[in-house]
Design an enzyme around this catalytic site. Sequence first.
Site, PDB file in Angstrom:
ATOM      1  N   ASN A   7     -16.293  77.380  38.597  1.00 19.83           N
ATOM      2  CA  ASN A   7     -15.448  76.220  38.848  1.00 19.83           C
ATOM      3  C   ASN A   7     -14.457  76.611  39.949  1.00 19.83           C
ATOM      4  OD1 ASN A   7     -13.779  74.021  38.754  1.00 19.83           O
ATOM      5  ND2 ASN A   7     -13.288  74.187  36.565  1.00 19.83           N
ATOM      6  N   ARG A  45     -19.312  73.517  39.069  1.00 18.50           N
ATOM      7  CA  ARG A  45     -18.700  72.286  38.568  1.00 18.50           C
ATOM      8  C   ARG A  45     -18.184  71.467  39.750  1.00 18.50           C
ATOM      9  NH1 ARG A  45     -13.050  71.231  35.441  1.00 18.50           N
ATOM     10  NH2 ARG A  45     -13.459  69.031  35.116  1.00 18.50           N
ATOM     11  N   HIS A  99     -14.530  64.192  33.332  1.00 20.55           N
ATOM     12  CA  HIS A  99     -14.750  64.977  32.105  1.00 20.55           C
ATOM     13  C   HIS A  99     -16.145  64.745  31.530  1.00 20.55           C
ATOM     14  CE1 HIS A  99     -10.149  64.593  31.251  1.00 20.55           C
ATOM     15  NE2 HIS A  99     -10.377  65.747  31.860  1.00 20.55           N
ATOM     16  N   ARG A 157       0.095  62.135  34.149  1.00 24.04           N
ATOM     17  CA  ARG A 157      -0.472  60.917  34.754  1.00 24.04           C
ATOM     18  C   ARG A 157      -0.087  59.704  33.907  1.00 24.04           C
ATOM     19  NH1 ARG A 157      -5.931  63.739  34.991  1.00 24.04           N
ATOM     20  NH2 ARG A 157      -5.906  64.858  36.973  1.00 24.04           N
ATOM     21  N   GLY A 207      -6.600  67.504  21.485  1.00 26.27           N
ATOM     22  CA  GLY A 207      -7.577  67.072  20.472  1.00 26.27           C
ATOM     23  C   GLY A 207      -8.000  68.188  19.532  1.00 26.27           C
ATOM     24  N   ASN A 229      -6.162  71.021  18.995  1.00 29.01           N
ATOM     25  CA  ASN A 229      -5.049  71.799  18.425  1.00 29.01           C
ATOM     26  C   ASN A 229      -3.899  71.025  17.808  1.00 29.01           C
ATOM     27  OD1 ASN A 229      -5.944  74.523  19.209  1.00 29.01           O
ATOM     28  ND2 ASN A 229      -5.789  73.658  21.263  1.00 29.01           N
ATOM     29  N   GLU A 289     -17.398  73.201  28.443  1.00 27.28           N
ATOM     30  CA  GLU A 289     -17.987  72.687  29.686  1.00 27.28           C
ATOM     31  C   GLU A 289     -18.785  73.775  30.408  1.00 27.28           C
ATOM     32  OE1 GLU A 289     -13.953  71.164  30.167  1.00 27.28           O
ATOM     33  OE2 GLU A 289     -14.810  69.605  31.423  1.00 27.28           O
TER      34      GLU A 289
HETATM   35  P1  AMP Z   1      -6.383  71.349  28.335  1.00 26.40           P
HETATM   36  O1  AMP Z   1      -6.068  70.544  29.553  1.00 26.40           O
HETATM   37  O2  AMP Z   1      -7.569  70.876  27.581  1.00 26.40           O
HETATM   38  O3  AMP Z   1      -6.367  72.824  28.578  1.00 26.40           O
HETATM   39  O4  AMP Z   1      -5.150  71.087  27.328  1.00 26.40           O
HETATM   40  C1  AMP Z   1      -3.865  71.598  27.580  1.00 26.40           C
HETATM   41  C2  AMP Z   1      -2.861  70.887  26.699  1.00 26.40           C
HETATM   42  O5  AMP Z   1      -3.213  71.058  25.306  1.00 26.40           O
HETATM   43  C3  AMP Z   1      -1.452  71.471  26.785  1.00 26.40           C
HETATM   44  O6  AMP Z   1      -0.751  70.956  27.861  1.00 26.40           O
HETATM   45  C4  AMP Z   1      -0.882  71.034  25.466  1.00 26.40           C
HETATM   46  O7  AMP Z   1      -0.326  69.754  25.629  1.00 26.40           O
HETATM   47  C5  AMP Z   1      -2.051  70.921  24.525  1.00 26.40           C
HETATM   48  N1  AMP Z   1      -2.045  71.965  23.471  1.00 26.40           N
HETATM   49  C6  AMP Z   1      -2.562  73.209  23.531  1.00 26.40           C
HETATM   50  N2  AMP Z   1      -2.343  73.877  22.378  1.00 26.40           N
HETATM   51  C7  AMP Z   1      -1.674  73.029  21.563  1.00 26.40           C
HETATM   52  C8  AMP Z   1      -1.148  73.110  20.224  1.00 26.40           C
HETATM   53  N3  AMP Z   1      -1.273  74.211  19.501  1.00 26.40           N
HETATM   54  N4  AMP Z   1      -0.521  72.014  19.723  1.00 26.40           N
HETATM   55  C9  AMP Z   1      -0.387  70.911  20.458  1.00 26.40           C
HETATM   56  N5  AMP Z   1      -0.854  70.766  21.716  1.00 26.40           N
HETATM   57  C10 AMP Z   1      -1.482  71.799  22.259  1.00 26.40           C
END
Ligand code: AMP
Length: 393
Positions: free
Chosen positions: A7, A88, A177, A236, A328, A330, A379
């Site tokens: 990527n 990607r 996505h 966003r 989603g 976490n 991914e």
């Molecule tokens: P991604 O773009 O899929 O890497 O997601 C990143 C985002 O996931 C971060 O900016 C957080 O907002 C959220 N995130 C990661 N870990 C946690 C957690 N333990 N609890 C709540 N939000 C989380």
Amino acid sequence: MKILSVNAGSSSLKFQLYEMPEERVLISGNFERIGVGNSFYTIKLNGEKIRKELELDNHEQAFKALVNELKENNVVESLDEIKGIGHRIVQGGDYFDKTVVIDDEVLSKIDELSKLAPLHNPAAVTGIKAAIDVFPSALQTAVFDTAFHQTMPKENYLYALPMKWYTDYKVRRYGAHGTSHKYISNRMNEILGRTDTKLITCHIGNGASISAVVNGKCVNTSMGLTPNAGLIMGTRCGDIDASIIPYIMEKTNMTPKEIDNVINKESGLLAISMRSSDSRDVEAGINEGDENCILAQRMYVRRIVDYIAKYYVEMEGCDAIIFTAGVGENSITTRKAIIEKLGILGVKLDEEANNLRGEEKLISAKDSKIACYVIPTDEELMIARDTLALVNE
Ligand code: AMP
């Protein structure tokens, strides 16, 4: 057989090398600050994480540094062992509805589509050219974020705008996505043991999108011409009244570039919480009673629920709602807030089951009318699988 999944960003290069078809990750890592000074890279190998400083002027040098690491760590003896490299690509326009082998024509189309993804596609082209130079015997493939959404019907991808904007300027919904939505919908069908399913896939991370997937095919998705549309995200704004843009441009004399920056980098959770784009910080604010964080989370959840309800009606039902990506996978509280608002559809949360992070699990109650799952996305693996399939052809 070894397959590399890459990527390329404008100044970064993420990679994972797989042993296929076993789907075992041999080594993974990320080169950062390529061409901007103080570059470095991190590598994960045998459960250990290594960080090294190395001046890298371009992506070709990053690939060469990767080759050195592969050889020094005895991951490969000869580069010929790497049979395929999957790249990607963010924007495939309406040219690509599946993963393809890269040739000159494909490369020039990816380049042409830079108009629609000015930050991403040029970086991908740079990455592909560098990979061809360093790994000339590997099959290079392009895996598009938009491809999975190409099955949407016209009524869902057209905007009610002058038709000339679509025919001449390619303005339509492409989504993003797609590799993640495809991975989790395939996995969901595997778990359910059938393919005649109606799924709502929620990829909620810093960027976020929801798709409606019928019988394994995408019928609608929340992102649009660009990833700015749909859900409220970290920075966003998601869906807004389009007339706000010319109104604010006139009021403030902002340029198109400046306003684009505001709606993509200074809006969303960050703007409303006035604290952070990261849902962990927003959750901390909620626990402290911060009114802005409480409001930001309400708006965020409301928009997700609106899309789920919309796709439920559009598909005339739903077998499963799936949560994936950073939030989603976490955020226990965000999933709970969403599922509780879907009570009218007969959706019921199993609170104990929902108490998890980053694991594949059913989180709805036994008597829930729609099953709710957490499925961690992958991914890179999807890219490696698609590439393997083309190598084997
Ligand atoms: P991604 O773009 O899929 O890497 O997601 C990143 C985002 O996931 C971060 O900016 C957080 O907002 C959220 N995130 C990661 N870990 C946690 C957690 N333990 N609890 C709540 N939000 C989380």
